[in-house]
Design a protein around this motif. Structure first.
Motif, PDB file in Angstrom:
ATOM      1  N   UNK A 539      72.910 -24.431 -16.705  1.00  0.00           N
ATOM      2  CA  UNK A 539      71.687 -23.637 -16.736  1.00  0.00           C
ATOM      3  C   UNK A 539      70.935 -23.725 -18.044  1.00  0.00           C
ATOM      4  N   UNK A 540      71.447 -24.522 -19.002  1.00  0.00           N
ATOM      5  CA  UNK A 540      70.789 -24.601 -20.316  1.00  0.00           C
ATOM      6  C   UNK A 540      69.590 -25.527 -20.313  1.00  0.00           C
ATOM      7  N   UNK A 541      69.459 -26.389 -19.266  1.00  0.00           N
ATOM      8  CA  UNK A 541      68.312 -27.279 -19.188  1.00  0.00           C
ATOM      9  C   UNK A 541      68.460 -28.470 -20.116  1.00  0.00           C
ATOM     10  N   UNK A 542      67.329 -29.009 -20.543  1.00  0.00           N
ATOM     11  CA  UNK A 542      67.321 -30.194 -21.410  1.00  0.00           C
ATOM     12  C   UNK A 542      66.736 -29.821 -22.766  1.00  0.00           C
ATOM     13  N   UNK A 543      67.425 -30.213 -23.835  1.00  0.00           N
ATOM     14  CA  UNK A 543      66.924 -30.000 -25.196  1.00  0.00           C
ATOM     15  C   UNK A 543      66.778 -31.353 -25.875  1.00  0.00           C
ATOM     16  N   UNK A 544      65.618 -31.566 -26.478  1.00  0.00           N
ATOM     17  CA  UNK A 544      65.350 -32.827 -27.161  1.00  0.00           C
ATOM     18  C   UNK A 544      65.040 -32.541 -28.624  1.00  0.00           C
ATOM     19  N   UNK A 545      65.811 -33.142 -29.519  1.00  0.00           N
ATOM     20  CA  UNK A 545      65.569 -33.010 -30.951  1.00  0.00           C
ATOM     21  C   UNK A 545      65.198 -34.390 -31.480  1.00  0.00           C
ATOM     22  N   UNK A 546      63.955 -34.547 -31.894  1.00  0.00           N
ATOM     23  CA  UNK A 546      63.502 -35.865 -32.343  1.00  0.00           C
ATOM     24  C   UNK A 546      63.047 -35.822 -33.803  1.00  0.00           C
ATOM     25  N   UNK A 547      64.031 -35.611 -34.684  1.00  0.00           N
ATOM     26  CA  UNK A 547      63.791 -35.692 -36.129  1.00  0.00           C
ATOM     27  C   UNK A 547      64.727 -36.762 -36.686  1.00  0.00           C
ATOM     28  N   UNK A 548      64.474 -38.028 -36.345  1.00  0.00           N
ATOM     29  CA  UNK A 548      65.432 -39.095 -36.674  1.00  0.00           C
ATOM     30  C   UNK A 548      65.258 -39.626 -38.098  1.00  0.00           C
ATOM     31  N   UNK A 549      66.276 -40.385 -38.529  1.00  0.00           N
ATOM     32  CA  UNK A 549      66.126 -41.199 -39.733  1.00  0.00           C
ATOM     33  C   UNK A 549      65.365 -42.461 -39.333  1.00  0.00           C
ATOM     34  N   UNK A 550      64.282 -42.727 -40.036  1.00  0.00           N
ATOM     35  CA  UNK A 550      63.439 -43.864 -39.696  1.00  0.00           C
ATOM     36  C   UNK A 550      63.706 -45.002 -40.674  1.00  0.00           C
ATOM     37  N   UNK A 551      63.912 -46.190 -40.175  1.00  0.00           N
ATOM     38  CA  UNK A 551      64.152 -47.389 -40.986  1.00  0.00           C
ATOM     39  C   UNK A 551      63.066 -48.417 -40.691  1.00  0.00           C
ATOM     40  N   UNK A 552      62.591 -49.119 -41.673  1.00  0.00           N
ATOM     41  CA  UNK A 552      62.964 -49.037 -43.096  1.00  0.00           C
ATOM     42  C   UNK A 552      62.614 -47.685 -43.705  1.00  0.00           C
ATOM     43  N   UNK A 553      63.346 -47.317 -44.738  1.00  0.00           N
ATOM     44  CA  UNK A 553      63.140 -46.028 -45.394  1.00  0.00           C
ATOM     45  C   UNK A 553      61.705 -45.893 -45.892  1.00  0.00           C
ATOM     46  N   UNK A 554      61.232 -44.666 -45.837  1.00  0.00           N
ATOM     47  CA  UNK A 554      59.870 -44.393 -46.292  1.00  0.00           C
ATOM     48  C   UNK A 554      58.860 -44.363 -45.166  1.00  0.00           C
ATOM     49  N   UNK A 555      59.234 -44.896 -43.998  1.00  0.00           N
ATOM     50  CA  UNK A 555      58.337 -44.860 -42.846  1.00  0.00           C
ATOM     51  C   UNK A 555      58.443 -43.512 -42.138  1.00  0.00           C
ATOM     52  N   UNK A 556      57.403 -43.127 -41.436  1.00  0.00           N
ATOM     53  CA  UNK A 556      57.391 -41.930 -40.598  1.00  0.00           C
ATOM     54  C   UNK A 556      56.760 -42.270 -39.260  1.00  0.00           C
ATOM     55  N   UNK A 586      71.725 -31.123 -20.767  1.00  0.00           N
ATOM     56  CA  UNK A 586      72.097 -32.124 -21.749  1.00  0.00           C
ATOM     57  C   UNK A 586      71.216 -31.944 -22.982  1.00  0.00           C
ATOM     58  N   UNK A 587      71.826 -32.082 -24.150  1.00  0.00           N
ATOM     59  CA  UNK A 587      71.078 -32.044 -25.408  1.00  0.00           C
ATOM     60  C   UNK A 587      70.964 -33.477 -25.924  1.00  0.00           C
ATOM     61  N   UNK A 588      69.750 -33.880 -26.272  1.00  0.00           N
ATOM     62  CA  UNK A 588      69.485 -35.245 -26.729  1.00  0.00           C
ATOM     63  C   UNK A 588      68.989 -35.182 -28.171  1.00  0.00           C
ATOM     64  N   UNK A 589      69.692 -35.892 -29.045  1.00  0.00           N
ATOM     65  CA  UNK A 589      69.248 -35.971 -30.438  1.00  0.00           C
ATOM     66  C   UNK A 589      68.912 -37.416 -30.763  1.00  0.00           C
ATOM     67  N   UNK A 590      67.676 -37.647 -31.135  1.00  0.00           N
ATOM     68  CA  UNK A 590      67.260 -38.981 -31.584  1.00  0.00           C
ATOM     69  C   UNK A 590      67.637 -39.078 -33.062  1.00  0.00           C
ATOM     70  N   UNK A 591      68.734 -39.818 -33.362  1.00  0.00           N
ATOM     71  CA  UNK A 591      69.229 -39.819 -34.741  1.00  0.00           C
ATOM     72  C   UNK A 591      68.752 -41.025 -35.558  1.00  0.00           C
ATOM     73  N   UNK A 592      68.228 -42.045 -34.891  1.00  0.00           N
ATOM     74  CA  UNK A 592      67.812 -43.233 -35.651  1.00  0.00           C
ATOM     75  C   UNK A 592      66.683 -43.943 -34.911  1.00  0.00           C
ATOM     76  N   UNK A 593      65.700 -44.389 -35.667  1.00  0.00           N
ATOM     77  CA  UNK A 593      64.618 -45.223 -35.134  1.00  0.00           C
ATOM     78  C   UNK A 593      64.406 -46.382 -36.102  1.00  0.00           C
ATOM     79  N   UNK A 594      64.503 -47.602 -35.588  1.00  0.00           N
ATOM     80  CA  UNK A 594      64.222 -48.793 -36.398  1.00  0.00           C
ATOM     81  C   UNK A 594      62.857 -49.330 -36.011  1.00  0.00           C
ATOM     82  N   UNK A 595      61.976 -49.442 -37.004  1.00  0.00           N
ATOM     83  CA  UNK A 595      60.622 -49.940 -36.782  1.00  0.00           C
ATOM     84  C   UNK A 595      60.521 -51.377 -37.283  1.00  0.00           C
TER      85      UNK A 595
END
Length: 706
Positions: A539-556, A586-595
């Motif tokens: 009954x908790x539904x879906x939780x999305x946390x999208x505050x990832x570490x972005x690579x290369x460093x310094x990118x947003x 389900x809880x989804x955490x976006x922990x890494x994004x490579x650009x």
């Protein structure tokens, strides 16, 4: 001794000020006697000149053909009646759980309730459901314990059940004496007897001492409850001094409006016993529209052309200001679309322009063509509608359940009406392919009426699915298609709505890459996403946390990239790996994004997120979640063993079994949890196991693995 007839002369609406209006609903568990009570109210007030009985298919309020055929209320019906120079606007609601949306949206526009209980069975499953709905809207409530003429009926036991299962202490105001066809009025200490062919003559007399002895304790409880909410009564009550009925009523009214007191009345609507004192209490104790608290609206003022900014506004019922009205129900009437509407502020007339916030957040403007007064299945033209009125508006092509009608120059939105998610589906098709278009049009019209009804297409089979709240709900829709639209349809076996989830936590990464086209028109796109998936509570539904570490460093991530990422996740959540059902809990955490520079377009991020989530869902021990229903059964004690054996074969989890006396025979109440798949066709099986004497009700509890 005073003898009088209880019928009241019909008074035209415009003579009533808001203080003399009562907007009330009649609610209860199925078969507790709501519609029978409403029929008596209409007769005793003079609004009807003949009582229609539900069991004869002649009830005034059950006006739909399906209601008369099945002998139950399906749609909330609106009517009005005069009593003691007051106007009662009444909504008779369904008691079957499949039609609980009718109760929900009726309560949204009501000021008070009469909650009807069966004197034998007391608080039943749907009683608890409507009580929770009442709590959401904080509606002052009177209890009417009905069917007190039946063997096994127990007024004290029913009151005790209210305290135990609903969590409030009811205060007896009338004590029923069915053997004398009378009630004791605890406020005035009088005996009320009901005479005449239909109980229309009420004879009042001082209560004989022999009878008063059994009512004295209830009178004392009534006085103490009144003293708790009115300090001026505390001293005379504690000193044992007489308390004037007017002072007692004033204190009770204060307690009822504050939600502290819940007066309780007893009688039998079918035997014309005890209804008139309840009518008096509706006038004396339940709120007028002006007694209800002001509502908070969200006003939309365009700070920029494409960026509306919400601001709050207080809406006082009957107060000055631009139009405020709420559409609480849409219904086809004579083949045309009509909107049931409660007016809160200002007035609306035929030809007026109105505006509301549409589903897309944009302002929609329409014109009111006609206004009608409503009396169950009849409508009468009106020249205007003002504060406190519940009316029918014609000409609104786009307004839907929950929309707030406003002045086009002053647009805002009141609290919307909560809907329910369908749990059962049925594959349907017309008997002739030539009627395909006609079926789609009819289904669209019916779905506009009922927010709990959904029409979808199965992406795998291409079948058209009709989704609803239960077997009876879907059966009624199919019957309406045949009667109202002259459409015969073929339907398959009902299937339940499923959900999917995961069993273990997992971290995954995936990369999406599309090479550049040889002609150079389409450059390379590439992005890589890392996700962590965690199972959530049911009954908790879906939780999305999208505050990832972005690579290369310094990118947003840009806002456009972040939006595309979330849309990619939502796309994969719409279809799980096992059954293609929506994913929940389900809880989804976006922990890494490579650009990858210019190659990491929003399209690439969305595609990478979707691929990573599909990969994670498949690897995280996916599970199918089935709808679990809370089931309450009442069966003869002699059949209990067979019923329990059958429930165990259906893998039911038995939570409670209670034996009691009911209607002259020993009954067993069973409460359990069962998967909905196991209950398809159960009504027929239960009738067979109990020789037609057993009954059950069910309501959705949660999705879970079985």
């Amino acid at each position: 001794m005073i003898r009088f007839r209880s019928q009241s002369a019909v008074v035209t609406d415009h003579t009533h000020k808001l203080q003399h209006v009562r907007n009330i609903g009649i609610v209860a568990h199925v078969d507790a006697g709501k519609t029978t009570l409403t029929e008596r109210i209409l007769f005793y007030t003079g609004a009807l000149h003949k009582i229609g009985e539900v069991h004869e298919g002649a009830a005034h309020m059950d006006w739909m053909a399906e209601e008369r055929q099945h002998g139950i209320t399906i749609t909330a019906a609106v009517t009005r009646a005069p009593w003691r120079e007051h106007l009662l606007q009444i909504i008779d609601t369904p008691g079957h759980v499949d039609f609980t949306i009718e109760v929900e949206r009726a309560m949204r526009v009501l000021d008070g309730l009469v909650l009807v209980l069966d004197g034998v069975r007391g608080v039943e499953p749907q009683t608890e459901t409507v009580w929770r709905q009442r709590g959401h809207f904080k509606l002052p409530t009177l209890f009417f314990i009905n069917k007190m003429d039946r063997p096994g009926a127990d007024f004290a036991q029913a009151m005790a059940a209210i305290g135990e299962r609903l969590g409030v202490q009811p205060i007896a105001v009338t004590l029923p004496l069915p053997e004398r066809n009378a009630v004791i009025d605890l406020i005035r200490q009088e005996l009320l007897e009901f005479h005449g062919e239909q109980g229309e003559e009420v004879v009042r007399a001082p209560c004989p001492q022999a009878l008063w002895s059994e009512a004295a304790g209830l009178r004392e409880s009534l006085l103490l409850a009144a003293a708790e909410v009115d300090d001026t009564l505390a001293e005379p009550v504690l000193a044992g001094e007489p308390v004037a009925p007017a002072a007692l009523l004033k204190a009770l009214r204060r307690g009822v409006l504050n939600g502290d007191l819940f007066p309780c009345f007893g009688g039998s609507a079918l035997r014309n016993l005890g209804v008139q004192p309840l009518l008096d209490a509706v006038v004396d104790l339940l709120p007028a529209p002006t007694d209800r608290p002001a509502m908070t609206a969200q006003r939309f003022e365009a700070a920029a052309a494409d960026s509306p900014q919400p601001a709050t506004e207080s809406i006082t019922i009957g107060g000055d200001g631009p139009l405020a009205a709420l559409v609480f129900k849409v219904q086809l009437w004579d083949g045309r679309r009509h909107c049931f509407t409660r007016v809160y502020r200002n007035r609306v007339r035929p030809g007026d322009s109105v505006a509301f916030i549409g589903a897309d957040g944009q302002v929609v403007k329409e014109h009111v063509a006609r206004i009608f007064d409503i009396d169950a299945g009849k409508k009468t033209k009106l020249d205007e509608a003002g504060p406190g009125q519940i009316v029918l508006l014609a000409g609104l092509r786009h307004a839907a359940t929950g929309d707030t009608l406003c002045d086009p120059e002053h647009v805002f939105s009141l609290e919307r009406i909560e809907t329910r998610t369908p749990v059962l589906s049925l594959a349907i098709e017309p008997t002739s392919s030539a009627e395909e278009e006609k079926l789609l049009e009819a289904l669209d019209k019916v779905a506009q009426e009922d927010p709990t009804l959904k029409v979808e297409e199965d992406p795998e089979t291409g079948q058209r699915l009709l989704r609803g709240m239960g077997e009876l709900h879907l059966q009624i829709v199919i019957e309406r298609l045949e009667r109202e639209f002259h459409l015969r349809v073929r339907s398959g076996r009902p299937s339940v709505a499923l959900r999917e989830s995961i069993g273990v936590e997992i971290s995954v990464e995936d990369c999406y890459q599309r090479p550049a086209s040889p002609d150079g028109k389409h450059p390379e796109v590439k992005a890589s996403i890392g996700l962590t998936l965690t199972p959530g509570e049911r009954g908790s539904g879906v939780q999305i946390l999208d505050e990832p570490q972005v690579h290369p460093a310094g990118n947003e991530l840009s806002e456009e990239q972040r939006r595309a990422l979330r849309e990619g996740l939502q796309l994969s959540l719409s279809s799980g790996p096992l059954q293609g059902a929506p994913v929940e809990d389900v809880a989804i955490r976006v922990h890494r994004v490579d650009l990858f520079g210019q190659a990491s377009t929003p399209e690439a991020l969305g595609a990478a997120a979707a691929r990573a989530l599909r990969k994670g869902l498949s690897a995280a021990a996916p599970v199918v979640l089935h709808p679990l229903m809370r089931v309450d059964l009442v069966v003869p004690e002699d059949n209990l063993g067979h019923v329990l054996g059958d429930l165990q074969a259906r893998h039911a989890v038995i939570r409670a079994t209670v034996l009691s006396d009911g209607g002259g025979e020993r009954e067993a109440r069973v409460q359990c949890a069962v998967a909905l798949e196991s209950l398809l066709g159960y009504a027929t099986e239960l009738r067979s196991l109990t020789q037609g004497r057993g009954q059950f009700s069910m309501q959705f509890e949660r999705f879970d693995a079985i």
